[in-house]
Every structure is written in structure tokens, then in C-alpha cells.
Design an enzyme around this catalytic site. Structure first.
Site, PDB file in Angstrom:
ATOM      1  N   LYS A  90     -13.415   8.131  -4.787  1.00 32.07           N
ATOM      2  CA  LYS A  90     -13.320   7.435  -3.353  1.00 32.07           C
ATOM      3  C   LYS A  90     -14.031   6.328  -3.784  1.00 32.07           C
ATOM      4  O   LYS A  90     -15.002   6.362  -4.596  1.00 32.07           O
ATOM      5  CB  LYS A  90     -13.743   7.570  -1.853  1.00 32.07           C
ATOM      6  CG  LYS A  90     -12.194   8.741  -1.216  1.00 32.07           C
ATOM      7  CD  LYS A  90     -13.141   9.328   0.278  1.00 32.07           C
ATOM      8  CE  LYS A  90     -13.081   7.370   1.116  1.00 32.07           C
ATOM      9  NZ  LYS A  90     -11.818   6.634   1.326  1.00 32.07           N
ATOM     10  N   ASN A 148     -10.105   3.621   2.861  1.00 31.07           N
ATOM     11  CA  ASN A 148      -9.139   4.852   3.125  1.00 31.07           C
ATOM     12  C   ASN A 148      -8.756   5.360   1.636  1.00 31.07           C
ATOM     13  O   ASN A 148      -7.607   6.154   2.202  1.00 31.07           O
ATOM     14  CB  ASN A 148      -8.668   4.313   3.935  1.00 31.07           C
ATOM     15  CG  ASN A 148      -7.198   3.772   3.854  1.00 31.07           C
ATOM     16  OD1 ASN A 148      -6.958   2.978   2.871  1.00 31.07           O
ATOM     17  ND2 ASN A 148      -6.386   4.040   5.157  1.00 31.07           N
ATOM     18  N   ASN A 194       3.769  -0.138   3.313  1.00 32.11           N
ATOM     19  CA  ASN A 194       3.515  -1.939   3.358  1.00 32.11           C
ATOM     20  C   ASN A 194       4.281  -2.148   2.952  1.00 32.11           C
ATOM     21  O   ASN A 194       3.901  -2.725   1.984  1.00 32.11           O
ATOM     22  CB  ASN A 194       1.930  -1.958   3.507  1.00 32.11           C
ATOM     23  CG  ASN A 194       0.992  -1.515   4.719  1.00 32.11           C
ATOM     24  OD1 ASN A 194       1.291  -0.428   5.219  1.00 32.11           O
ATOM     25  ND2 ASN A 194      -0.228  -1.728   4.383  1.00 32.11           N
ATOM     26  N   CYS A 250       1.072  -0.927   0.124  1.00 31.27           N
ATOM     27  CA  CYS A 250      -0.023   0.189   0.204  1.00 31.27           C
ATOM     28  C   CYS A 250       0.930   1.190  -0.183  1.00 31.27           C
ATOM     29  O   CYS A 250       1.953   0.946   0.539  1.00 31.27           O
ATOM     30  CB  CYS A 250      -0.942   0.067   0.718  1.00 31.27           C
ATOM     31  SG  CYS A 250      -2.420   1.400   0.845  1.00 31.27           S
ATOM     32  N   HIS A 302       3.123   7.544   7.838  1.00 26.52           N
ATOM     33  CA  HIS A 302       2.768   7.677   7.000  1.00 26.52           C
ATOM     34  C   HIS A 302       1.223   8.160   6.634  1.00 26.52           C
ATOM     35  O   HIS A 302       0.396   7.742   5.838  1.00 26.52           O
ATOM     36  CB  HIS A 302       2.874   5.789   6.241  1.00 26.52           C
ATOM     37  CG  HIS A 302       1.255   5.666   7.206  1.00 26.52           C
ATOM     38  ND1 HIS A 302       1.258   5.714   8.501  1.00 26.52           N
ATOM     39  CD2 HIS A 302       0.299   4.678   6.221  1.00 26.52           C
ATOM     40  CE1 HIS A 302      -0.204   4.717   8.674  1.00 26.52           C
ATOM     41  NE2 HIS A 302      -0.736   3.979   7.677  1.00 26.52           N
ATOM     42  N   GLY A 303       0.342   9.185   7.348  1.00 26.92           N
ATOM     43  CA  GLY A 303      -0.276   8.933   7.770  1.00 26.92           C
ATOM     44  C   GLY A 303      -0.711  10.147   9.080  1.00 26.92           C
ATOM     45  O   GLY A 303      -0.568  10.316   9.460  1.00 26.92           O
TER      46      GLY A 303
END
Lengths: 483, 149
Positions: free
Chosen positions: A482, A205, A332, A101, A406-407
Site C-alpha cells: 500500500k 484505499n 467508477n 478506478c 465493488h467492495g
């Protein structure tokens, strides 16, 4: 449960759980966080999971939690663990079900004001062309031989089909192709699941955003990355789809059969692992690399679809539709790298689950045009809030095996988020903020509400404070696509 | 055979299922009188969670599923993963399930697949071992499972 009393503060943004905390820890655990984020991390099981990770055979240095850490399954999301390749293990759960990811950033030559009159049309066209949602197949149906080539060639497969440029590959982690991938180690089931998924976003997400750069925080790095204030950019967040999920599932099951034979005692079954040098460990590593290559090809194909869409919508307007790739980076993944641990050079498999590689200036793996400023790190915030471009630092090499956040990191369950707001209301609210939202599922939209995430600014403060990345540019969304 | 409607907490004749709240993932807790009902209920609860809708009045396609594992917990994970795989490659949702044979390490079942009317709103990537439980007490059989989404 770990409490604050169990922690030793090493510096304003670094906290340590000493090895003495639990008898089975092989190394101490470290958390990079502000006070606010540390308190949040202590509310769920993420730090307990970090302590469990510190018990894995062959782990070196520290088990590390990033500021955006949250509870995962077995291994925390936002965790980093480096295993000695000779004595250590490889753990699918410490890499994640969605192998590779990651995030890709494309930069346009347009200013936000120029694009504004076309934004609604562009958002609709992107939603139509970049398939999102669960079970939504893409334009490319891969036959068995082609699938194997994608798995072994990654984004390079796209180059031959006109879906990529040499420049794209140069500006992708590992040039979009991890060597050592073996399609023969990927099950037929995994390939079946992904047969029509190349060039699809998926749900949850994952997203495609059109953003504008609202702030430049490091002019030198921004110039190297080709970023300027007001510029329109595209951010793509997705992974290896059903293929990666099945690879992880297959090998967790495979490892469960042999873990006792290797004398490995686990505090949590989801940390299932096998020695890196064992046949099973090598097989998973080769399959994981193949899944990572599929993800690079997936994001590359989505980039091609985004370019096609920009061309279709803007072609007649006289505006430049070109999108240049800034970078693509995984969050990931397991990577074989050389790091210095207690003054000794060690070859390790760095497990990054919800953590991004952040190599420093001068690193030989960086493209030549970025080598003087460090690797771009792409940090998507929660939907409707800011995202950041960071740059890797020497501090990340010293302190976190060349890794950073990462976020924003979730802090509210999906159920609670869904009970707090209706997707339709959130969409209306975002529209009022000037963000065009196209979502397949209103429930999915509500679950990804910005208030379900930690403040991304606090995460950025922590990584800068700990010296494991530096902020380069701040992005705000103009359109969100999305599943 | 038990049918399973969509809401997050459902009571049917032979089992109950409720949604498990977890920061980043989602799961279910199921209770039933027998292990056969428990495993069938877990499967239907998982598909109920996805929010996927079957094409109304569509003819069901029966599919035989058989899974072997080392213990009841792994059996639950492998059983649900098997159904997730079928769901993803067949583009079906399973709205009815009959477990025809069960032991702590094997399961045989028939599930009824119906074509998807709308894509699922929740994408379950995989079934995990995290917080996994299968147990029996005087009240019956209980299971808890967390999904990676």
C-alpha cells in the site's frame, strides 16, 4: 432523512423508495441489501443521496444502491444511474473523481505453500517495483505525444511496448480501450498531473495484494476463470491517478457555468451535470473515456511490473513466475450500453460509481472463454480480510443495468479508524495473521483498518440473494502493498 | 501571513481549523476574522491534513496564484483545487500564504512552496462541493469543505 418506514420491501434483498417519497424524483430508488446492511446505509446520507440521484434528468428505471453503498459527495459510492442518451444527462460526480478506478486479477500457476518461503522477499520487491504513495512517480515519464496516445489507446499502448499481451487485452473490460476517447478534451493540467504517474498505485484505499484462493464456490465458473483452491493470485486496485481527478474537477467547473442554461435544477451542487447530447456533455464524455483509458494502461503497466518482480524473485528458485490475466474491470465509470427498461430497449449511459459491471453468460462483450459462465467481477474486501471473485448474471441485467457491488464499503470515518488503532499495531497484527504488509504510511494503513469497513460476506450474501452476481471464489491475503 | 502546524485542530493568531469527520471523505471547517484569512487558513489546513512535511530549512519558492469564480463557494473550491494542482506537479507543500486581494468572485495570493521531505500520507484527489459552505456572521467568517480522498 429516509427511514425504514419510507421503504417498501420488494424481495428479501431488494428495497424500494417509491417515486412518491419526494416530488422531484423521476424514478423510484432501489437498494440491494441485507437487513444489517440496510440499517447501516440508513445511518448516513447515502440513501438521501440516492434519492437526489433519482431526480436527474433522463434517468430511467431506478436509481440503484449496491449493498456496499456509503455516503459519497453528491452521488453515493455504490450507486448506479442509467440515463437515456437522447434525453438524459451525464454527471462527473456520479462517476467519481477517480475515473476508472478498478481492479485487475492475475493468476499464478503456484500453490500458496510453494510460494511461502519467498513471500517476505516478494512483498518487499513488489513494494519497491510497483510505486505507491502520494506524489510517487513511476518509471515511465510521458511526453505530450505519448500521453495523448495513452489516453486514446489505453492498454493497447502497452501492447506495443511489451507491457501487455493480446490475451491481457482480451481479458479486460472493453479490451482496455474505450472508443470515443479524445485527448484533446483533456486539459493540459490533467496531463501535467499524470505525466509521471503511469504504472503507479497511488495512496488511499489502493493496493496490490498477493492472495491465495481459500474456497471455490462455483466450480464451473472457477474452472473457466482458471482458478483453483490454494492457488496464488495477484489483485491490483487503482485508477487514473491525478489525470482522472483533474478531468472530473475541470468538468464539474465547466458544467457549473451552463447547468442553468439547460434548465437543470439540482438538489445538490455535486450532482453537476450537462445533457449527454450537449457540446459540454460530449466533451466530458470524450475526456472521461480518455481518463478511463489512462487507468487501463496504468493497471496494465502495474501488471507488467508485478510480472517482472515475480520473475526477478522466483526466477532462480525453479518456481514458475508466470502471471496470467484473469480479468480487469472498472468500478467508477460511465458506459454507453443497451438495456431493457419496462420492455423497451433503451440506449443509456450507465453511471457506475463504486459499482462493477456484471454482464451475464452469453453476453457478446465477454471473452469467448468466459462467455458460458458470465463476466468475472472482482470485489476486494478490506485489507486483511477476504476478497471475492464473482460472476455476472442475467438477474443483474434485469435488475441493476448489468451492475453489482465493488467492495466491502466503508462504515467508519478515517479519523475514527485512526483514533482506534495505530498503523504499527495493525501492521503487527496482520503480520501475526501471516500477512506481509508493506505500507508507505502507517497513518494511511490505520485509516484502512479492516474494522472501518462493512463485512464483505454480508455484501456477497446480498448480491447473491438479489441475484445480481454469484460467488465464484474467495481470496485471502498473503501480502499487502500500500501507499 | 499565517503559518500552520500539522495537528488536526490548530489555533493560530487569525483563524482556527478543525477536521471534519465523514465516512469516506475528509474535510475541514475553518473560522477567521476576515475572508482573506479564511481562504488562507483553508489552504493551510488542507495541506496540514495531508501530513506532508517540507524539507527543514529549505528556501521557499513564492508562487502567485489568482483564481476567478462565480461565487464565494466556487471560489473556495477553485482556489483549493488550484493549490492541489500546483502541489502535485511541483512536488511542493505550501506552508505560508498571504491573500493580497479578495472579492466574492476573485482571489489573489502568494503562497510559499517548499520541497517535500516525505510524501503526503493522505492523498487529496480533489476539492468537492459536497457540504460546502462559506458564510459570514457576527463572529466572523466560516467555511466548510470536503475533500475527495
Amino acid at each position: 432523512m429516509v427511514t425504514k418506514a419510507d421503504l417498501v420491501q420488494i424481495s428479501p434483498y431488494i428495497w424500494e423508495i417509491p417515486k412518491s417519497y419526494r416530488a422531484d424524483m423521476r424514478v423510484p430508488a432501489r437498494i440491494f441489501a441485507t437487513q444489517e446492511l440496510l440499517d447501516k446505509a440508513l445511518e448516513d446520507r447515502s440513501i438521501e443521496q440516492l434519492v437526489n440521484a433519482a431526480t436527474l434528468p433522463g434517468i430511467v428505471g431506478y436509481a440503484i444502491a449496491m449493498p456496499d453503498v456509503h455516503q459519497g459527495y453528491g452521488f453515493p459510492v455504490g450507486g448506479v444511474a442509467a440515463m437515456d442518451v437522447e434525453t438524459g444527462v451525464i454527471s462527473p460526480g456520479a462517476i467519481g473523481y477517480d475515473i476508472n478506478c478498478g481492479v485487475r486479477l492475475l493468476a499464478s500457476n503456484l500453490q500458496a505453500e510453494e510460494l511461502a518461503p519467498h513471500m517476505e522477499e516478494l512483498a518487499t520487491a513488489l513494494y519497491r517495483n510497483c510505486p505507491s504513495g502520494v506524489g510517487v512517480g513511476g518509471r515511465y515519464k510521458l511526453k505530450a505525444r505519448e500521453m495523448d496516445r495513452v489516453l486514446e489507446e489505453g492498454a493497447l499502448w502497452c501492447l506495443e511496448r511489451g507491457l501487455a499481451t493480446e490475451d491481457d487485452l482480451e481479458h479486460t473490460e472493453a479490451n482496455g480501450r474505450i472508443p470515443g476517447a479524445d485527448a484533446g478534451k483533456v486539459s493540459a493540467r490533467a496531463k501535467d498531473r499524470a505525466r509521471d504517474q503511469l504504472g503507479t498505485l497511488g495512496a488511499g484505499n489502493h493496493f496490490l495484494e498477493v492472495d491465495r484462493i481459500t474456497e471455490i464456490l462455483d466450480p464451473e465458473a472457477a474452472e473457466a476463470f482458471g482458478l483453483r483452491r490454494g492457488q496464488v493470485v495477484v489483485l491490483i486496485h487503482c485508477g487514473s491517478r491525478g489525470l482522472g481527478h483533474q478531468v472530473c474537477t475541470d468538468y464539474v467547473r465547466e458544467f457549473a457555468k451552463v447547468v442553468h442554461r439547460y434548465g437543470i435544477d439540482l438538489p445538490d451542487r455535486e450532482l453537476m451535470c450537462a445533457p449527454l447530447r450537449s457540446r459540454e456533455g460530449q466533451d466530458y464524455e470524450a475526456a472521461m473515456k480518455a481518463a478511463a483509458n489512462f487507468a487501463f494502461a496504468n493497471r496494465q503497466t502495474l501488471a507488467a511490473l508485478a510480472r517482472e518482480t515475480f520473475q526477478a524473485v522466483l526466477g532462480r528458485t525453479g518456481l514458475d513466475p508466470h502471471l496470467r490475466q484473469v480479468y480487469d474491470v472498472a468500478h467508477n465509470i460511465g458506459k454507453t450500453e443497451v438495456h431493457t427498461v419496462q420492455g423497451r430497449q433503451v440506449t443509456v449511459c450507465v453511471h457506475r460509481k463504486g459499482a462493477t459491471r456484471a454482464f451475464p453468460p452469453g453476453h457478446p462483450e465477454l471473452p469467448s472463454d468466459y462467455r458460458h459462465v458470465g463476466q468475472p467481477v472482482l470485489v476486494p474486501g478490506s485489507m486483511g480480510t477476504a476478497s471475492y471473485v464473482l460472476a455476472g448474471t442475467a438477474g443483474a441485467m434485469e435488475r441493476s443495468f448489468g451492475s453489482t457491488c465493488h467492495g466491502a464499503g466503508r462504515m467508519m470515518s478515517r479519523t475514527r479508524a485512526r483514533k482506534s488503532i495505530r498503523g504499527e499495531d495493525l501492521q503487527a497484527r496482520l503480520q501475526r495473521q501471516g500477512i506481509a504488509v508493506r505500507a508507505g504510511s502507517m497513518r494511511g494503513l490505520a485509516e484502512e483498518a479492516p474494522f472501518a469497513y462493512k463485512r464483505v460476506e454480508a455484501v456477497i450474501e446480498a448480491v447473491e440473494g438479489a441475484g445480481i452476481a454469484r460467488a465464484v471464489a474467495r481470496l485471502e491475503p498473503l501480502a499487502v502493498i500500500k501507499g | 501571513m499565517s503559518s500552520f502546524p500539522v495537528p488536526s485542530r490548530v489555533e493560530v493568531a487569525q483563524c482556527t481549523a478543525e477536521e471534519l469527520d465523514h465516512t469516506a471523505e475528509i474535510g475541514v471547517r475553518v473560522h477567521a476574522e476576515t475572508p482573506e484569512q479564511l481562504y488562507a487558513c483553508a489552504a493551510l489546513a488542507m495541506f496540514a491534513l495531508t501530513g506532508a512535511q517540507a524539507v527543514p530549512d529549505s528556501a521557499p519558492t513564492p508562487r502567485q496564484v489568482g483564481v476567478k469564480a462565480t461565487d464565494p463557494e466556487s471560489l473556495l473550491v477553485d482556489w483549493l483545487n488550484e493549490l492541489l494542482y500546483l502541489h502535485e506537479v511541483q512536488h511542493e507543500i505550501y506552508t505560508a500564504c498571504t491573500v493580497t486581494a479578495w472579492s466574492p468572485t476573485t482571489i489573489q495570493a502568494t503562497v510559499e512552496g517548499r520541497p517535500l521531505a516525505t510524501p503526503p500520507v493522505l492523498h487529496i484527489k480533489a476539492v468537492t462541493y459536497h457540504l460546502l459552505q462559506v458564510r459570514q456572521d457576527e463572529k466572523g467568517w466560516h467555511a466548510q469543505v470536503v475533500f475527495d480522498i
